[in-house]
Design a protein around this motif. Structure first.
Motif, short mmCIF file in Angstrom:
data_model
loop_
_atom_site.label_atom_id
_atom_site.label_comp_id
_atom_site.label_asym_id
_atom_site.label_seq_id
_atom_site.Cartn_x
_atom_site.Cartn_y
_atom_site.Cartn_z
N GLY A 27 2.32 3.18 -0.95
CA GLY A 27 2.15 2.00 -1.81
C GLY A 27 3.44 1.54 -2.48
O GLY A 27 3.73 0.33 -2.51
N ASP A 31 5.07 -2.15 -2.38
CA ASP A 31 5.37 -2.88 -3.62
C ASP A 31 6.82 -3.37 -3.64
O ASP A 31 7.10 -4.49 -4.08
N GLU B 110 -2.08 -3.59 2.29
CA GLU B 110 -2.34 -3.79 0.86
C GLU B 110 -3.84 -3.85 0.61
O GLU B 110 -4.34 -3.26 -0.35
N GLN B 111 -4.54 -4.57 1.50
CA GLN B 111 -6.01 -4.66 1.34
C GLN B 111 -6.65 -3.29 1.50
O GLN B 111 -7.55 -2.91 0.73
N GLN B 113 -5.43 -0.41 0.95
CA GLN B 113 -5.08 0.56 -0.10
C GLN B 113 -5.59 0.15 -1.47
O GLN B 113 -5.39 0.86 -2.45
N GLN B 114 -6.24 -1.04 -1.56
CA GLN B 114 -6.74 -1.48 -2.86
C GLN B 114 -7.94 -0.65 -3.28
O GLN B 114 -8.78 -0.31 -2.47
#
Lengths: 114, 114
Positions: A27, A31, B110-111, B113-114
């Motif tokens: 992550g 980021d 990103e989706q 890991q949300q």
């Protein structure tokens, strides 16, 4: 917005490990990419070549890439991925991924022809 | 939305003509691409390789590509551009541009890991 395409070779026998690592990129690495004004980033495979595409929304790409290269989680990530890759002959001095030049854009042509 | 990356080689000595043609692609050709649910299409050059990237928003890519291949203005355009290009060894049977496989997407990760 600037579209950037880059290529690099994956070393023989290292593709499975490269794919495995990219199934879950840390992550903080995602980021840091995002904070460098990079969006819509994807990597594709053709033969033994990795093809990266991203869209750059900042105004100083060199500085934004340098910020990534000074980021501890990103450096740890690259320590895993760099040994799996081999720069292409087209890479410039000091380049890891070789950068292509855009020669056509559907959206830019549509705007020009309006 | 599906991201598609394709590659083909530009024949020796034909790059200037390829670039010149792509400075003004005929409007009906752009329209036919658009009606085939393709967006954000760009072409980039690295060495002698052309790298295409586009985003497909339809639900039948084969049918949408076939519609392009049956379009008169598109066929006239390809009659100009095809002789400047040479398929890569990675192209499948019947393929002109070779199609890569996506192995990473920033937005998809990103989706997840949300």
């Amino acid at each position: 917005m600037r579209r950037v395409v880059q290529e690099i070779r994956v070393r023989p026998g290292q593709l499975d490990e490269y794919r495995r690592l990219h199934q879950r990129v840390p992550g903080p690495v995602l980021d840091r990419i995002r904070r460098s004004h990079i969006a819509n980033y994807s990597i594709h495979l053709l033969g033994d070549r990795l093809i990266g595409y991203f869209e750059y929304h900042g105004d100083d790409l060199a500085a934004d890439l340098a910020a990534m290269a000074a980021d501890e989680p990103t450096l740890r990530w690259w320590a895993l991925t760099d040994p799996l890759q081999e720069p292409l002959p087209e890479a410039g001095a000091g380049e890891h991924w070789a950068t292509a030049r855009q020669i056509f854009s559907l959206e830019e042509q549509e705007q020009e022809q309006q």
